[in-house]
Design an enzyme around this catalytic site. Sequence first.
Site, PDB file in Angstrom:
ATOM      1  N   LYS A   1      -9.519  -8.437  87.018  1.00 46.02           N
ATOM      2  CA  LYS A   1      -9.911  -8.800  88.390  1.00 46.02           C
ATOM      3  C   LYS A   1      -9.048  -9.953  88.895  1.00 46.02           C
ATOM      4  CE  LYS A   1     -14.157  -9.160  91.183  1.00 46.02           C
ATOM      5  NZ  LYS A   1     -13.797  -8.108  92.135  1.00 46.02           N
TER       6      LYS A   1
ATOM      7  N   GLU B   1     -10.685   4.342  93.144  1.00 41.07           N
ATOM      8  CA  GLU B   1     -11.846   3.555  93.592  1.00 41.07           C
ATOM      9  C   GLU B   1     -11.639   3.159  95.043  1.00 41.07           C
ATOM     10  OE1 GLU B   1     -12.123  -0.090  91.280  1.00 41.07           O
ATOM     11  OE2 GLU B   1      -9.948  -0.215  91.153  1.00 41.07           O
TER      12      GLU B   1
ATOM     13  N   LEU C   1     -11.436  -1.081  88.335  1.00 44.20           N
ATOM     14  CA  LEU C   1     -12.192  -2.247  87.875  1.00 44.20           C
ATOM     15  C   LEU C   1     -13.529  -1.767  87.321  1.00 44.20           C
ATOM     16  CD1 LEU C   1     -12.090  -5.412  87.855  1.00 44.20           C
ATOM     17  CD2 LEU C   1     -13.652  -5.273  89.794  1.00 44.20           C
TER      18      LEU C   1
ATOM     19  N   TYR D   1     -10.817 -13.709  89.552  1.00 49.04           N
ATOM     20  CA  TYR D   1     -11.975 -14.102  90.345  1.00 49.04           C
ATOM     21  C   TYR D   1     -13.185 -13.256  90.001  1.00 49.04           C
ATOM     22  CZ  TYR D   1     -11.566 -10.106  93.601  1.00 49.04           C
ATOM     23  OH  TYR D   1     -11.546  -8.850  94.159  1.00 49.04           O
TER      24      TYR D   1
ATOM     25  N   ARG E   1     -17.190 -10.312  82.369  1.00 52.22           N
ATOM     26  CA  ARG E   1     -15.940  -9.741  82.897  1.00 52.22           C
ATOM     27  C   ARG E   1     -14.909 -10.831  83.169  1.00 52.22           C
ATOM     28  NH1 ARG E   1     -16.411  -6.067  88.040  1.00 52.22           N
ATOM     29  NH2 ARG E   1     -16.737  -8.110  88.972  1.00 52.22           N
TER      30      ARG E   1
HETATM   31  N1  PDD Z   1     -14.919  -6.412  94.646  1.00 57.61           N
HETATM   32  N2  PDD Z   1     -13.366  -2.153  92.355  1.00 57.61           N
HETATM   33  C1  PDD Z   1     -12.658  -3.118  92.969  1.00 57.61           C
HETATM   34  C2  PDD Z   1     -11.218  -2.909  93.203  1.00 57.61           C
HETATM   35  C3  PDD Z   1     -13.301  -4.312  93.383  1.00 57.61           C
HETATM   36  O1  PDD Z   1     -12.591  -5.274  93.985  1.00 57.61           O
HETATM   37  C4  PDD Z   1     -14.693  -4.460  93.156  1.00 57.61           C
HETATM   38  C5  PDD Z   1     -15.431  -5.712  93.553  1.00 57.61           C
HETATM   39  C6  PDD Z   1     -15.390  -3.414  92.519  1.00 57.61           C
HETATM   40  C7  PDD Z   1     -16.857  -3.495  92.220  1.00 57.61           C
HETATM   41  O2  PDD Z   1     -17.138  -4.432  91.217  1.00 57.61           O
HETATM   42  P1  PDD Z   1     -18.538  -5.182  91.160  1.00 57.61           P
HETATM   43  O3  PDD Z   1     -19.575  -4.135  91.162  1.00 57.61           O
HETATM   44  O4  PDD Z   1     -18.482  -5.940  89.921  1.00 57.61           O
HETATM   45  O5  PDD Z   1     -18.625  -6.049  92.405  1.00 57.61           O
HETATM   46  C8  PDD Z   1     -14.680  -2.286  92.116  1.00 57.61           C
HETATM   47  C9  PDD Z   1     -15.540  -7.656  95.064  1.00 57.61           C
HETATM   48  C10 PDD Z   1     -16.943  -7.479  95.510  1.00 57.61           C
HETATM   49  C11 PDD Z   1     -14.657  -8.320  96.088  1.00 57.61           C
HETATM   50  O6  PDD Z   1     -13.446  -8.272  95.895  1.00 57.61           O
HETATM   51  O7  PDD Z   1     -15.159  -8.898  97.061  1.00 57.61           O
END
Ligand code: PDD
Length: 284
Positions: free
Chosen positions: A147, A179, A204, A32, A51
């Site tokens: 992801k 994280e 991620l 996703y 990504r």
């Molecule tokens: N989550 N780390 C994890 C485990 C995440 O699920 C996410 C994003 C990030 C940050 O990635 P980005 O900057 O590309 O949003 C880091 C999304 C927002 C979600 O699951 O809703």
Amino acid sequence: MRTVYVNGDYVPEGEAKISVFDRGFLFADAVYEVTSVLDGMLVDFAGHCGRLRRSLGELNMTFDMSDDQLLDVHRRLVASNDLREGLVYLQVSRGAADRDFIFPPEGTPPTTVLFTQTKALIDNPLAERGQKIATVKDERWTRCDIKTVQLLYPSLAKMEARSKGADDAWMVRDGLVTEGSSNNAYIVTADGVIVTRDISNLILNGITRRAVLECARKLQMTVEERPFSVEEAHVAREAFSTSASGFVNPVVEIDGQPVGDGTVGPVARQLRDVYIAEMRKSAI
Ligand code: PDD
């Protein structure tokens, strides 16, 4: 009622259907992306597409929509749902096939679903007050760089943090912060150095992370990409997280102890403002 996208069709959310045999549903065999929307425009769309392609490739999933087609679907959903500020969620699964650990036969079409969510991203009370974080054990698999929709553990981690009176969880592997439950984690040391974990299979590769680090470097801030320990976080001057849904989100407490003076710090505040301004300029 929202309009959602399912495999080529735009339908009212109440009428959208996918198979009970969908691999995403049965095996969490799906990837996703979450793209933020500001002023009705998509933030860092190219980053999210890049990504997505990487996640699909790592799992050998076939997907034949081009970036332009994906952009068109995102834009059509934003327009038909009149979304000014919020998120577009995109999920691609390996498709539907009789339940089997073996992948479905080649040519099985993937399931592609997109929907919008209205969310106040700019006027976020949490960003004003600062988040409280609880550290929890990182019990995820070791391909956190993909992801996937395997979000049960992050969801449990966030609930555990909530049960401790915190807003979110930071996950810890071998004493080192990986994280947040759905965001990347940062501290600012006593010397003013921004520290965030280096990219590996254990986190991620955040699209927001990349843009925020670029902002930090442009502002002549010093950045170190390396793991940091829970102890280091406890004595940090500042802390924050980044994600598409939170942008730059300050942290004011970790495990019940105030971070710095326990208020939102200047580095997080400045990075949030600069990041939002930059993204407003480049959103498409
Ligand atoms: N989550 N780390 C994890 C485990 C995440 O699920 C996410 C994003 C990030 C940050 O990635 P980005 O900057 O590309 O949003 C880091 C999304 C927002 C979600 O699951 O809703």
